[in-house]
Enzyme design. Structure first.
Site, short mmCIF file in Angstrom:
data_model
loop_
_atom_site.label_atom_id
_atom_site.label_comp_id
_atom_site.label_asym_id
_atom_site.label_seq_id
_atom_site.Cartn_x
_atom_site.Cartn_y
_atom_site.Cartn_z
CB THR A 14 32.41 65.10 43.50
OG1 THR A 14 33.54 65.60 42.76
CG2 THR A 14 31.29 64.79 42.53
CB SER A 58 39.68 66.47 47.19
OG SER A 58 39.83 66.27 45.81
CB THR A 90 37.15 60.98 44.50
OG1 THR A 90 36.95 61.78 43.33
CG2 THR A 90 35.81 60.53 45.07
CG ASP A 91 40.19 65.06 42.01
OD1 ASP A 91 39.68 64.05 41.50
OD2 ASP A 91 40.08 66.20 41.51
#
Length: 335
Positions: A14, A58, A90-91
């Site tokens: 992101t 990710s 971030t996932d």
């Protein structure tokens, strides 16, 4: 005063996403130089050299990409960088951080960061997170802590960190522990001292190869059929996210007996915090029963991280005794 050098490698996520046209969903687009250029005051913290390694969401990051990032980070430290920052979606950031932590064999900090809000939205958090990550990577107090996740001015050990909510800043936490530091006024302030020294790094696999480790969650009424299917399909190992302190149904316990005779089976807790038990319960499917059937218990390792540990061990060629020993000691609450 000579500023330390920090290398920033971009992997995507992101933090690097923009819309193709105004109002459309975002997708990877920005490069490492763009991310660094957007951070006010960074030149006062460190001399930064930036390079784009990947530009992926990710969920698309694979072990192969992380081995490339690991080799790049090692090369940066060998070229006298005080620390390394990897920007990442971030996932799956918690998973990448932990796998890299298992393999990171340098005292210099390796820091992962990302963003919950894309750059061209109100209040993007990417620049602040990059700033904090560079501060931590350059900080002497961060040496010998292994891989850290730095977001929202908090520094978390890879061993404990998890993404605790889907949206909004402040989405990362360390269940069962706490941040080891916070960035305050451009400096790292330690807040928690790890219980013991960091465990030695595992050998990095030369290449990921065909090693596959499955992760299954045990739900109400589970009949164990998926455990049998995984083993019959030729997977090299299996992690079960069990209920409570590491419990499964009686039918799944029978499947664990069959599976553990052929591949390593690790049982973790799906609760999100706390260790698996070792000697509290004695019914079929309890932790003591699963131990008798040949399963390994993950201790305080979350299921996703237990899977990465088992993968790293098997991909690195570890023998069964070494697998058992490493799962036990790295699952310890103090590790």
């Amino acid at each position: 005063m000579t500023l330390p050098t920090v290398a920033v490698g971009a992997l995507g996520g992101t933090i690097a996403m923009t819309p193709a046209h105004p109002g459309e969903p975002v997708a990877p687009g920005l490069e490492a130089a763009d991310l660094v250029r957007a951070v006010p005051g960074l030149r006062a913290v460190a001399r930064v050299r930036a390079e784009s390694l990947r530009n992926l969401p990710s969920a698309a990051i694979a072990a192969e990409d992380l081995l490339v990032a690991l080799a790049w980070a090692r090369a940066q430290v060998d070229a006298r960088a005080a620390g390394v920052v990897l920007t990442h979606g971030t996932d799956t950031l918690e998973e990448s951080a932990y796998l890299l932590d298992l393999l990171w064999d340098r005292p210099e900090p390796l820091v992962l960061t990302g963003a919950m809000r894309p750059p061209r939205t109100a209040g993007p958090d990417g620049p602040a997170n990059v700033f904090a990550a560079v501060v931590v990577a350059a900080a002497p107090a961060a040496r010998d802590l292994g891989v850290l996740a730095v977001l929202d001015d908090e520094a978390h050990l890879a061993r404990w960190v998890t993404k605790a909510r889907t949206t909004g800043v402040g989405a990362f936490a360390s269940p069962g522990a706490a941040p080891v530091g916070r960035v305050v006024e451009g400096a790292l302030v330690p807040t928690l001292v790890p219980a013991g020294p960091r465990l030695p790094a595992l050998p990095a696999p030369a290449a990921p190869g065909p090693v596959r480790v499955a992760l299954l969650e045990c739900a109400l009424g589970d009949d164990g059929a998926l455990v049998d299917l995984v083993v019959e399909a030729g997977w090299a190992g299996l992690v079960l996210a069990g209920a409570g302190a590491g419990h499964v149904s009686p039918a799944t316990a029978e499947a664990v007996s069959r599976a553990a005779a052929r591949v390593p089976v690790v049982v973790a807790s799906r609760t999100g915090s706390g260790p698996t038990a070792t000697r509290t319960y004695g019914y079929p499917g309890s932790e003591t029963d699963l131990l008798r059937r040949g399963a390994l218990l993950a201790g305080s390792l979350a299921p996703r991280k237990a899977r990465l540990l088992l993968w790293a061990l098997l991909a690195g060629g570890a023998e069964p005794a070494a697998v058992r020993a490493e799962v036990a000691r790295r699952g310890s609450a103090a590790s």
